[in-house]
Write an enzyme that holds these catalytic residues in place. Structure first.
Site, PDB file in Angstrom:
ATOM      1  N   ASP A  41      58.667  77.428 107.549  1.00 53.00           N
ATOM      2  CA  ASP A  41      58.458  78.072 108.847  1.00 53.00           C
ATOM      3  C   ASP A  41      57.089  78.761 108.831  1.00 53.00           C
ATOM      4  O   ASP A  41      56.750  79.430 107.854  1.00 53.00           O
ATOM      5  CB  ASP A  41      59.572  79.102 109.092  1.00 53.00           C
ATOM      6  CG  ASP A  41      59.447  79.748 110.452  1.00 53.00           C
ATOM      7  OD1 ASP A  41      60.188  79.355 111.355  1.00 53.00           O
ATOM      8  OD2 ASP A  41      58.585  80.649 110.617  1.00 53.00           O
ATOM      9  N   LYS A  94      42.010  71.723 101.592  1.00 53.15           N
ATOM     10  CA  LYS A  94      40.727  71.235 101.071  1.00 53.15           C
ATOM     11  C   LYS A  94      39.528  71.935 101.682  1.00 53.15           C
ATOM     12  O   LYS A  94      38.383  71.558 101.447  1.00 53.15           O
ATOM     13  CB  LYS A  94      40.609  69.729 101.337  1.00 53.15           C
ATOM     14  CG  LYS A  94      41.629  68.923 100.554  1.00 53.15           C
ATOM     15  CD  LYS A  94      41.135  67.522 100.255  1.00 53.15           C
ATOM     16  CE  LYS A  94      42.135  66.772  99.391  1.00 53.15           C
ATOM     17  NZ  LYS A  94      42.678  65.599 100.095  1.00 53.15           N
ATOM     18  N   ASP A 132      49.097  71.582 105.885  1.00 50.76           N
ATOM     19  CA  ASP A 132      49.150  72.496 104.769  1.00 50.76           C
ATOM     20  C   ASP A 132      49.504  71.693 103.521  1.00 50.76           C
ATOM     21  O   ASP A 132      50.019  70.601 103.626  1.00 50.76           O
ATOM     22  CB  ASP A 132      50.316  73.424 105.162  1.00 50.76           C
ATOM     23  CG  ASP A 132      50.505  74.560 104.257  1.00 50.76           C
ATOM     24  OD1 ASP A 132      51.648  74.759 103.860  1.00 50.76           O
ATOM     25  OD2 ASP A 132      49.514  75.244 103.960  1.00 50.76           O
ATOM     26  N   VAL A 151      86.580  67.504 127.868  1.00 52.77           N
ATOM     27  CA  VAL A 151      85.633  66.761 128.709  1.00 52.77           C
ATOM     28  C   VAL A 151      84.741  67.739 129.484  1.00 52.77           C
ATOM     29  O   VAL A 151      83.514  67.613 129.512  1.00 52.77           O
ATOM     30  CB  VAL A 151      86.372  65.812 129.681  1.00 52.77           C
ATOM     31  CG1 VAL A 151      85.382  65.158 130.634  1.00 52.77           C
ATOM     32  CG2 VAL A 151      87.135  64.749 128.903  1.00 52.77           C
TER      33      VAL A 151
HETATM   34  N1  SAH Z   1      56.414  78.994 105.054  1.00 48.28           N
HETATM   35  C1  SAH Z   1      57.111  78.549 103.866  1.00 48.28           C
HETATM   36  C2  SAH Z   1      56.801  79.423 102.674  1.00 48.28           C
HETATM   37  C3  SAH Z   1      55.352  79.398 102.277  1.00 48.28           C
HETATM   38  S1  SAH Z   1      55.015  80.313 100.827  1.00 48.28           S
HETATM   39  C4  SAH Z   1      58.617  78.495 104.163  1.00 48.28           C
HETATM   40  O1  SAH Z   1      59.074  79.027 105.167  1.00 48.28           O
HETATM   41  O2  SAH Z   1      59.323  77.843 103.389  1.00 48.28           O
HETATM   42  C5  SAH Z   1      55.108  79.043  99.626  1.00 48.28           C
HETATM   43  C6  SAH Z   1      56.323  79.240  98.764  1.00 48.28           C
HETATM   44  O3  SAH Z   1      57.469  78.747  99.430  1.00 48.28           O
HETATM   45  C7  SAH Z   1      56.311  78.484  97.466  1.00 48.28           C
HETATM   46  O4  SAH Z   1      55.572  79.155  96.482  1.00 48.28           O
HETATM   47  C8  SAH Z   1      57.772  78.469  97.125  1.00 48.28           C
HETATM   48  O5  SAH Z   1      58.190  79.717  96.643  1.00 48.28           O
HETATM   49  C9  SAH Z   1      58.393  78.285  98.479  1.00 48.28           C
HETATM   50  N2  SAH Z   1      58.684  76.880  98.778  1.00 48.28           N
HETATM   51  C10 SAH Z   1      58.172  76.121  99.745  1.00 48.28           C
HETATM   52  N3  SAH Z   1      58.733  74.908  99.761  1.00 48.28           N
HETATM   53  C11 SAH Z   1      59.654  74.914  98.786  1.00 48.28           C
HETATM   54  C12 SAH Z   1      60.604  73.953  98.314  1.00 48.28           C
HETATM   55  N4  SAH Z   1      60.705  72.746  98.857  1.00 48.28           N
HETATM   56  N5  SAH Z   1      61.429  74.290  97.297  1.00 48.28           N
HETATM   57  C13 SAH Z   1      61.337  75.521  96.744  1.00 48.28           C
HETATM   58  N6  SAH Z   1      60.464  76.457  97.144  1.00 48.28           N
HETATM   59  C14 SAH Z   1      59.647  76.154  98.155  1.00 48.28           C
END
Ligand code: SAH
Length: 402
Positions: free
Chosen positions: A244, A211, A189, A23
């Site tokens: 991230d 875009k 993005d 607790v």
């Molecule tokens: N900022 C992102 C990465 C950006 S670079 C992060 O932290 O996840 C983009 C790359 O991330 C893609 O080419 C792929 O390699 C990876 N990626 C992003 N989303 C993904 C997913 N859902 N499954 C597998 N690879 C992924």
């Protein structure tokens, strides 16, 4: 019973907690967060409480309660099971005219802790009248409504760099979601889960960064310009990125652009695909006795290219896990180079496409075979490539993403 609701300012004030079990473990963090000087009296402590004491966030008197312990306290929390011991604390608190919360016997208490939800500066506290479950249900309803409804006024003007997670809309953080709901402008993005954007209020200005009609580097300058421009006009801007923002997400460039323009920046880290996509395919990027390191590399530039900043020979010498992002197109060259620099062709490799989404698929092979397998299976981006012995560790379990 009619209660009088009140919020206490505990900063720097002594709060006595009697008891060191589960607790107390649940109560003490909120007291510490409120800045109280927490004194725990108990012969024993749970490891979590011990950690607070060791870190200097609370103090501990390792013995049973004596009435004199109440002296100088502004509030007393009783967190012991033994009713007699608890009653003894209540009596001492009453005599000292200090309010006393009793976890063991709510009717004997002179103060009750409410069910709480916090949203930025706003704290909602629901006091039960004996019906704790109902109070928690009301609290949850309010919390839910606050998440869905935008605040009346933005709590912040500036730019929030928010990680949206790997794809499943539930994998954004609580804070990220709250700031997204408060945004006036969202710059999103390509990899941001569409479901998150579907929840935005109609008046939110949504800018699709994919875009923007310029080449890659001019587009980034244009994004920086938009972030700064909207923020300087007093709007609250959320820059939403897949995974991230600071892992191949240009978060650093955007933060610098804002800083140069005097625009305040908030960073909300996200769940990166470099760890999440392997995990959801059953691959831990580290594993005891198997890999004590993982390295995340971009594969968007081939290993033999003059612009490559990656030391592939060094990576080939590592034993640990290698996670390659943006590496599908160059996978044949990457695999070939790692083998040429000494990594065994039999090293296990997995490729995970669209991790955490309904379209997730993955395959396993070796450095020697993976490039052909990927092309035969028609694996498409976004996908991560995981190289190392951890790939086989995961064959023992098949996770569900929930
Ligand atoms: N900022 C992102 C990465 C950006 S670079 C992060 O932290 O996840 C983009 C790359 O991330 C893609 O080419 C792929 O390699 C990876 N990626 C992003 N989303 C993904 C997913 N859902 N499954 C597998 N690879 C992924």
């Amino acid at each position: 019973m009619s209660l009088y609701p009140l919020a206490l300012r505990l900063e720097g004030r002594r709060v006595l907690v009697v008891g060191g079990g589960s607790v107390a473990t649940r109560r003490v963090p909120a007291l510490i967060a409120a800045g109280a000087r927490v004194d725990i009296v108990s012969p024993e402590l749970t490891p979590a409480l011990r950690a607070h004491v060791d870190a200097g966030r609370a103090s501990w008197t390792p013995r049973r309660f004596v009435p004199g312990d109440v002296a100088g306290a502004w509030l007393v929390h009783v967190a012991v099971d033994d009713p007699e011991a608890a009653a003894q604390v209540s009596v001492a608190a009453d005599e000292a005219r200090v309010f006393c919360v009793r976890a063991d016997d709510r009717d004997a208490a002179t103060a009750w802790t409410p069910a709480v939800t916090r949203h930025g500066q706003v704290t909602v506290a629901v006091t039960d009248g004996g019906d704790r479950r109902r109070a928690m249900a009301v609290r949850d309803l309010v919390a839910h409504a606050l998440e869905a409804a935008p605040p009346a006024s933005p709590e912040f003007s500036g730019v929030a760099l928010v990680g949206a997670g790997p794809g499943d809309p539930e994998l954004i953080t609580v804070k990220g979601r709250r700031l997204l709901a408060a945004a006036d402008v969202v710059v999103a993005d390509r990899l941001v889960p569409g479901m998150l954007l579907g929840e935005l209020r109609p008046e939110v200005e949504l800018i699709d960064a994919a875009k923007i009609p310029y080449g890659p580097s001019a587009a980034q300058e244009e994004i920086n310009r938009i972030l700064v421009d909207r923020a300087l006009r007093g709007r609250f801007v959320v820059r939403l990125k897949g995974g991230d923002n600071f892992v191949f997400g240009r978060g650093g460039e955007e933060a610098l652009a804002c800083a140069r323009a005097g625009v305040p920046v908030v960073v909300v880290p996200g769940v990166t695909s470099s760890i999440a996509a392997p995990a959801l395919a059953g691959i831990p990027v580290t594993h005891r006795g198997v890999a004590h390191e993982f390295t995340v590399v971009s594969g968007h530039i081939p290993p033999d290219h003059a612009d490559s900043l990656v030391d592939w020979p060094a990576l080939a010498r590592l034993r640990g896990t290698l996670v390659v992002l943006m590496g599908l197109k160059n996978l044949p060259k990457i695999a070939e180079r790692l083998i040429a620099e000494g990594r065994a062709a039999t090293t296990p490799v997995a490729v995970v496409q669209e991790g955490s989404t309904a379209h997730q698929r993955s395959l396993r092979g070796t450095l020697g075979t993976v490039a052909e397998q990927v092309s035969a299976a028609g694996i498409r981006p976004p996908a991560v490539v995981v190289i190392g012995d951890v790939v086989t560790v995961g064959e023992g379990f098949a996770p569900a993403g929930g």
